[in-house]
Motif scaffolding. Structure first.
Motif, short mmCIF file in Angstrom:
data_model
loop_
_atom_site.label_atom_id
_atom_site.label_comp_id
_atom_site.label_asym_id
_atom_site.label_seq_id
_atom_site.Cartn_x
_atom_site.Cartn_y
_atom_site.Cartn_z
N LEU A 1 0.83 -1.20 0.00
CA LEU A 1 0.00 0.00 0.00
C LEU A 1 0.87 1.25 0.00
O LEU A 1 0.60 2.22 -0.73
CB LEU A 1 -0.92 -0.02 1.22
N ASP B 1 2.03 6.00 -7.07
CA ASP B 1 0.79 6.08 -7.85
C ASP B 1 0.69 4.97 -8.88
O ASP B 1 0.33 5.19 -10.04
CB ASP B 1 0.66 7.45 -8.55
N ILE B 2 1.04 3.79 -8.46
CA ILE B 2 0.91 2.62 -9.33
C ILE B 2 -0.54 2.16 -9.24
O ILE B 2 -1.21 2.40 -8.24
CB ILE B 2 1.84 1.50 -8.85
N GLY B 3 -1.00 1.50 -10.29
CA GLY B 3 -2.39 1.04 -10.29
C GLY B 3 -2.68 0.13 -9.11
O GLY B 3 -1.83 -0.61 -8.65
N ASP B 4 -3.91 0.22 -8.66
CA ASP B 4 -4.34 -0.57 -7.53
C ASP B 4 -4.23 -2.06 -7.86
O ASP B 4 -4.64 -2.50 -8.93
CB ASP B 4 -5.80 -0.22 -7.20
N ARG B 5 -3.67 -2.82 -6.93
CA ARG B 5 -3.54 -4.28 -7.12
C ARG B 5 -2.57 -4.67 -8.20
O ARG B 5 -2.54 -5.83 -8.60
CB ARG B 5 -4.90 -4.94 -7.43
N ASN B 6 -1.80 -3.76 -8.70
CA ASN B 6 -0.77 -4.18 -9.65
C ASN B 6 0.34 -4.91 -8.93
O ASN B 6 0.92 -5.86 -9.45
CB ASN B 6 -0.21 -2.96 -10.39
N THR C 1 2.31 1.63 -3.44
CA THR C 1 1.29 2.02 -4.41
C THR C 1 0.93 3.49 -4.28
O THR C 1 0.76 4.21 -5.26
CB THR C 1 0.03 1.17 -4.22
N ASN C 2 0.80 3.93 -3.02
CA ASN C 2 0.42 5.32 -2.81
C ASN C 2 1.54 6.27 -3.17
O ASN C 2 1.30 7.34 -3.73
CB ASN C 2 0.02 5.53 -1.34
#
Lengths: 618, 234
Positions: free
Chosen positions: A323, A330-335, A326-327
């Protein structure tokens, strides 16, 4: 012995309805909470499968001989612990008194643990489980701070259940919720114990068998959980190097000893209600083997569930890192998933190492989570409850688990209380007008009132003291004297004759070797080693102190002098009765030389008329 | 010195207005990007919905802007907020973006951050449900999630279970004690029955001196006459 009084004593002494009741009661007494929460822990810290070797050696050379001895002596002399040792030699009456005192003290704190189990059981019906989330603080702004710094499970155990004080010196107040649970626990014990073995024999049909049912259900459920195999692998992978550590052998010996509930006097009491002709050798083997088999059987679901918990914790650790990444990027969610986390991390670290290091990602290693071991109340009330939250249908599993713990503890309580009741009955300390029900009720009320100290804020600390100081050294000393009593005072030959009368065959060479040589030596070595180890480390206790700077870690505080003197008292008072009674009898024998032996000149055909109804002077 | 001020002509005014209208998205973007009153929003669709996750496209953004406008309307009570007042920028694949809220009366002025935060917190539940998301998956960075109010029970459930258990146990204890008392009474009645019942056939009436004075019904064992048969063999 004249027949009439013999028949009347047989009529008066209660007996088991059938052999199954007797065996279930003995098994229930031996199989207790320690099989669930101490043996798996020992297996874990002492190299998994390798621990089984010292454990089985201790069972064969120490546990089984002592067990056989206690069952045989109770069955042949047909009295409780005080009566039995007094019959063997009046000098040794103190051994029985010591057993009784230890049984009383252990019963006090053991039932308090059952009260805690009841508390959790009552709350297992709530949705969501109360230990799964932190409560909101008073201003409704956020969560309670103590809970946020530790975990909801820890907070629930230390604050909402125990309301523990930061120090053993600060007693705090009586926790009324715990008092209610303690009263319930003692009431349940009373209703099963109300008529002695008459009611116990019926209660054990449920309390001794139900835990096996629950363990099987848990086994099936636990093996289907993700991460179960990791836990099992970790548990059973043997680490042979640990066998060179003497601490392992010491712990194996003490574990077998305490697990079989020897030296409490309860086993002697139970076998004293048997018919004279009963194969106690087979009973001893049965009880001993079932006890160890239960320990092994229980460790499988326990470790599967601990493996599941470690895997869940590992996954949450990795997910929180995912998380953060990702935050930040700014990578796609669940990538990023748990599977490709490592490759993503490498790529990101290669492209932008500064930003990655600024995130302070946690270092998640599954082995670290598996290494978190716990035993005792920590296993049941913290680790297991945390695992149960993650399982679907948590309420069902929580209810099953706590009912299993309760029935395990209840059947052990029966033995503790019988170790107190039977000697008192044999000493004829019960006034004739008092029915048995009232007497057992009195015992339960006295126990309840004294056990109220464990419901104070500092109760958990006192319980640990009782557990370590009463339930250890005194038992070893009592067992040692038991063997000495039978081997030296009673005589192996006489004992073998008794056994031949009861079982139809003399005890074979193995038993005699153990009784006369191996077991006493082992016991002595274990006793001395245990005392030496205890004396070396300065006694400290883990205190739950929210003000501690390393909170949520527990603070290691030393015992103050008056507390430590109580610890020493607890260890020595039960045992001190052995020399005291021996001295008393020796002195009496010297001052009243004839009272001990039957006077050959008394003729019992002619009773002294002045004691019967006095006829008016004719 | 007199400065000559020239009044703008009509063409100049239209030109000026056109530029403003054409440039307004650009201006709006600047308002959004550089503002300290903007909120960052993070949406985790796949975490929340798994396979049922919808795609984040312009229509979804449109919905978002309208829900925010709704939230502002609800908070302020003014019906003047419209979708043009919600500006969105900095879209990423995460899905995340920044939004600002402009005053309905003056599109160049922004609503301060605190007011927007209050509006969002008031309507968070409605906003979440519009997108089938939760506080965890529709995150307004800087706005703490509203805490679920703990359920207040009239009678805590644990007391109910406790009551049931202790009730059963109490009934059991009383039943067992009663059965003991009745057993004793029956035994005593049988004992006393020997003295009082003279009408029963077959029961020998005792004269109450010898045997009833003794505690045991079996009498006193006279040790002068012991059962010697075991010891003396003919």
């Amino acid at each position: 012995m004249d027949t009439a009084s013999e028949t009347s004593s047989v009529q008066e002494r209660p007996k088991w309805d059938n052999k199954v009741q007797y065996l279930l009661t003995c098994v229930g007494f031996a199989v207790g909470l320690g099989n669930i929460w101490r043996f798996p822990y020992l297996c874990q810290i002492y190299g998994g499968g390798a621990f089984l070797i010292p454990y089985l050696i201790a069972l064969v050379f120490e546990g089984l001989p002592l067990l056989y001895l206690e069952l045989a002596i109770g069955q042949s002399l047909r009295k409780g612990s005080i009566g039995v040792w007094h019959s063997i030699s009046p000098l040794l009456g103190g051994v029985g008194v010591a057993s009784m005192v230890v049984s009383f003290l252990v019963g006090l704190f053991y039932n308090t643990i059952l009260a805690w189990v009841l508390w959790y059981f009552f709350h297992s019906f709530e949705d969501p489980l109360p230990w799964s989330q932190c409560p909101i603080n008073d201003n409704l702004e956020g969560y309670v701070e103590e809970c946020v710094s530790s975990t909801p499970v820890n907070y629930y155990w230390y604050r909402q259940t125990l309301n523990i004080s930061p120090d053993i010196e600060q007693s705090g107040s009586l926790q009324w919720t715990l008092v209610l649970c303690l009263a319930t626990a003692w009431s349940i014990v009373y209703i099963c114990f109300i008529r002695g073995i008459e009611t116990i024999g019926k209660a054990v049909y449920v309390t001794a068998t139900f835990p096996y049912l629950v363990l099987t259900i848990f086994l099936v459920r636990a093996l289907t959980l993700p991460g179960a195999t990791d836990g099992l692998q970790y548990l059973f992978t043997p680490d042979w190097t640990l066998l060179t550590n003497p601490q392992v052998w010491l712990d194996a010996a003490t574990q077998i000893f305490f697990s079989l509930s020897l030296a409490f006097g309860g086993l002697i009491a139970f076998s004293s209600y048997n018919p004279k002709k009963n194969d106690c050798e087979r009973d001893a083997l049965f009880v001993g083997i079932i006890n160890s088999a239960t320990s092994l059987y229980a460790s499988i679901p326990i470790f599967a569930i601990l493996g599941f918990k470690a895997t869940s914790n590992f996954n949450s650790c990795v997910n929180s890192n995912i998380l953060d990444l990702t935050n930040a990027f700014d990578i796609g969610d669940r990538n990023i998933t748990i599977e490709n986390y490592d490759s993503w991390l490498r790529d990101l670290n290669a492209s932008d190492p500064d930003r990655v290091s600024s995130l302070n990602l946690k270092h998640c290693v599954l082995k670290n989570f598996l290494d978190q071991s716990a035993s005792g109340t920590g296993l049941a009330f913290i680790v297991f409850t945390e695992a149960v939250i993650e399982m679907p249908g948590s309420q069902v599993w929580a209810v099953l688990f706590f009912v299993m713990l309760f029935s395990l503890g209840l059947s052990s309580m029966f033995g503790n209380l019988e170790g107190v009741l039977t000697p008192l009955l044999d000493l004829h300390m019960v006034p004739r007008w008092m029915p048995k029900e009232i007497f057992t009720g009195l015992i339960c009320v006295v126990n309840f009132l004294v056990a109220l100290i464990f419901t104070l804020g500092s109760g958990n600390y006192w319980l640990e003291i009782f557990n370590s100081y009463v339930g250890s050294v005194p038992l070893l000393v009592i067992a040692f004297f038991e063997i000495i009593a039978v081997v030296c005072f009673y005589g192996i030959k006489r004992f073998s004759d008794d056994i031949e009368q009861m079982t139809g065959r003399r005890p074979n060479l193995f038993w005699r070797c153990c009784w006369m040589g191996i077991s006493p030596v082992m016991l002595l070595v274990v006793l001395v080693a245990y005392v030496v180890v205890q004396v070396q480390k300065h006694p400290t206790y883990p205190a739950w102190n929210p003000q501690y700077e390393n909170f949520p870690e527990t603070e290691e505080k030393p015992y103050s002098t008056w507390v430590f003197s109580i610890c020493v008292l607890l260890s020595s008072v039960p045992v001190i009765s052995i020399p005291i009674v021996a001295l008393y009898r020796l002195i009496r024998r010297h001052t009243h030389p004839h009272s001990g032996y039957p006077n050959p000149y008394t003729n019992q055909s002619y009773t002294d008329d002045t004691h019967t109804q006095s006829f008016k002077q004719i | 010195m007199r400065v000559k001020v020239q009044m703008p002509s009509g063409e100049m005014i239209t030109g000026f207005l056109l530029t403003i209208i054409l440039l307004s998205p650009v201006v709006a973007q600047d308002l959004c990007k550089e503002s300290k009153d903007g909120f960052k929003v993070r949406i985790s669709l796949k975490t929340a919905l798994g396979n049922d996750a919808y795609e984040w496209n312009e229509s979804e953004k449109f919905l978002f802007r309208s829900t925010l406008a709704y939230a502002m309307r609800k908070k302020t009570g003014e019906d003047t907020y419209n979708i043009e007042n919600i500006l969105v920028c900095n879209d990423t694949k995460r899905v995340s973006f920044i939004f600002v809220v402009t005053l309905p009366a003056d599109p160049t002025q922004l609503i301060p951050k605190e007011e927007v935060e209050r509006a969002v917190r008031q309507s968070k539940h409605r906003i979440n449900n519009a997108f089938l998301l939760s506080d965890m998956t529709l995150e307004f960075v800087g706005v703490p999630p509203t805490l679920a109010v703990p359920i207040q029970y009239n009678t805590p459930p644990w007391l109910i279970v406790f009551g049931v258990v202790i009730g059963i146990v109490a009934v059991g204890i009383v039943a067992l004690l009663m059965s003991t008392v009745s057993k004793r009474r029956r035994a005593k009645a049988k004992d006393a029955g020997f003295d009082q019942d003279g009408d029963d056939e077959g029961i020998v009436k005792e004269n109450g001196t010898a045997l009833s004075g003794l505690n045991k019904k079996d009498g006193v064992y006279n040790q002068a006459f012991s059962n010697d048969e075991r010891f003396t063999k003919l």
